[in-house]
Design a protein around this motif. Sequence first.
Motif, PDB file in Angstrom:
ATOM      1  N   VAL A   1       0.840  -1.176   0.000  1.00  0.00           N
ATOM      2  CA  VAL A   1       0.000   0.000   0.000  1.00  0.00           C
ATOM      3  C   VAL A   1       0.885   1.240   0.000  1.00  0.00           C
ATOM      4  O   VAL A   1       1.927   1.280   0.644  1.00  0.00           O
ATOM      5  N   VAL A   2       0.506   2.207  -0.796  1.00  0.00           N
ATOM      6  CA  VAL A   2       1.127   3.521  -0.757  1.00  0.00           C
ATOM      7  C   VAL A   2       0.162   4.370   0.068  1.00  0.00           C
ATOM      8  O   VAL A   2      -0.953   4.659  -0.382  1.00  0.00           O
ATOM      9  N   GLU A   3       0.572   4.686   1.279  1.00  0.00           N
ATOM     10  CA  GLU A   3      -0.320   5.362   2.214  1.00  0.00           C
ATOM     11  C   GLU A   3      -1.005   6.571   1.597  1.00  0.00           C
ATOM     12  O   GLU A   3      -0.353   7.424   0.999  1.00  0.00           O
ATOM     13  N   TYR A   4      -2.310   6.619   1.757  1.00  0.00           N
ATOM     14  CA  TYR A   4      -3.180   7.719   1.317  1.00  0.00           C
ATOM     15  C   TYR A   4      -3.224   7.897  -0.203  1.00  0.00           C
ATOM     16  O   TYR A   4      -3.731   8.880  -0.702  1.00  0.00           O
ATOM     17  N   VAL A   5      -2.640   6.904  -0.961  1.00  0.00           N
ATOM     18  CA  VAL A   5      -2.645   7.037  -2.423  1.00  0.00           C
ATOM     19  C   VAL A   5      -3.376   5.857  -3.066  1.00  0.00           C
ATOM     20  O   VAL A   5      -4.406   6.041  -3.704  1.00  0.00           O
TER      21      VAL A   5
END
Length: 152
Positions: A1-5
């Motif tokens: 996961v790419v945080e907040y993306v």
Amino acid sequence: VVEYVAWLPDMSIFWDITVSNGGVDPVISHYNADVVYKSANLIMSSGQTGTLSVEFRNIGTAKWIGLGEINYGAVKLGTVSPYDRSSPFQNGWLGANRVTDVGSTVNPGGRLSLSFTIKAPQQPGTYLEYFRLVSEYVTWFGPAIGWKITVI
């Protein structure tokens, strides 16, 4: 996961984990005890030694194994309230939270008599000391037994 993306594409990575109980019966309900006798409460002077005694009956289906036979699953008398606490009354015990082991095998239906010494702490007061049987690394079992010890 790419945080907040975004989440990245699934790569299907996983682990296969096997858990073993080492041959020990996982049904801890096989361990049970009843108290047949418990010695009286004590009144002691600071630094004085005394003896506490208790007799148990094995009312479970598992035999209680003494320390001399095996370490894993060995049945001992340990401190409770809270569990594994260091007792101010320890005196020649196996450790700060283990009083003694059963010494030999106790088969279902058998009886076990334990006597152990305590040493009163220097601080006067009324103490409640509780103990319970434990099959090491398996389970605590039977009733918690306690004594009211008055140190004068």
